[in-house]
Design a protein around this motif. Sequence first.
Motif, PDB file in Angstrom:
ATOM      1  N   ARG A  37     -33.453 -15.461  17.412  1.00  0.00           N
ATOM      2  CA  ARG A  37     -34.320 -16.637  17.411  1.00  0.00           C
ATOM      3  C   ARG A  37     -35.718 -16.335  17.936  1.00  0.00           C
ATOM      4  NH1 ARG A  37     -32.572 -22.350  20.217  1.00  0.00           N
ATOM      5  NH2 ARG A  37     -34.126 -23.704  19.248  1.00  0.00           N
ATOM      6  N   LEU A  77     -29.412 -20.589  13.576  1.00  0.00           N
ATOM      7  CA  LEU A  77     -28.609 -21.741  13.976  1.00  0.00           C
ATOM      8  C   LEU A  77     -27.465 -21.314  14.895  1.00  0.00           C
ATOM      9  CD1 LEU A  77     -28.442 -23.533  10.505  1.00  0.00           C
ATOM     10  CD2 LEU A  77     -29.809 -24.214  12.491  1.00  0.00           C
ATOM     11  N   HIS A 193     -35.852 -23.768  14.819  1.00  0.00           N
ATOM     12  CA  HIS A 193     -34.917 -22.835  14.202  1.00  0.00           C
ATOM     13  C   HIS A 193     -35.604 -22.226  12.987  1.00  0.00           C
ATOM     14  CE1 HIS A 193     -31.320 -23.047  16.564  1.00  0.00           C
ATOM     15  NE2 HIS A 193     -31.371 -24.365  16.579  1.00  0.00           N
TER      16      HIS A 193
END
Length: 201
Positions: A37, A77, A193
Motif C-alpha cells: 500500500r 485491499l 487504496h
Amino acid sequence: MQLSEMLKAGAPLPEITEWLDRASSSQRLEVAFELGRSGQRSLYRLAEAAEPITLEHFVPEEMNAVEPVHHRGRNTLPLPPKHRFFEKRFCRPRDGSSRLFGYNHSPSRKLIGPGYFVARSTAKEPAWKSRGAIVVDYYQVPDGEVPPSWPEVVPNTKGLQRFVFNGTRDFMRRVSNHVSIGAAYKGEKALDHYFILVREI
C-alpha cells in the motif's frame, strides 16, 4: 535496484519509467507486484508528474475492436493474499467511440461478479482531471458487444458486487509504457487504496 527501493530512495519518475521500459515483462511483474500500500501510494503520487495516460495505453491502436487486452494487477485491499492479484481486461467497442469496455478477472469473480466498467477520459471533468487522465467508471457498464470469452454483462447493482464495485471509480496515471497506477474512489471520497497494472503486450 528494485522498484520499492527506488521509491524509498526518492528516485524521480523519469528514472523509474526508464528502468521499467528496459525491464523484461517478467521483471516488470515481479517488481510491480512487490509493492504494498505505501509503495503504491508513493508511486501514484509520483505519477502525477507523468504525461497523461491515454486509452491507447490500455488497448494499443493496432488492436481490433472487441479484441481483449489483459493487464495483470495487484491491489492494496485488506484481502487474503491470493485475492489481491487480478486482471483488468479491456477492449475497444465496435462503435468507434472514445471509450473502452472492461471487467475484473479475479479468483473471487464467481462469488462477487465481474465488475464491469467503462473507461474514458476525464478531460471534460475538471474536478477529476487532477486525479488521473482516465477514469475506470463502475457507474457504467458496456452497452455493446464484448469478447465472447467474457462473462455476461451485468450492472454493478446486482448481487454481491454492489458491495465492491457499485458507486466506485478508479483514476489512472501512467508510470511507463506498460505500467499504470490507479486510485480508488467511492463516490467522491478517496479510499486510500491503490492498484498497479502491467499490460501483457
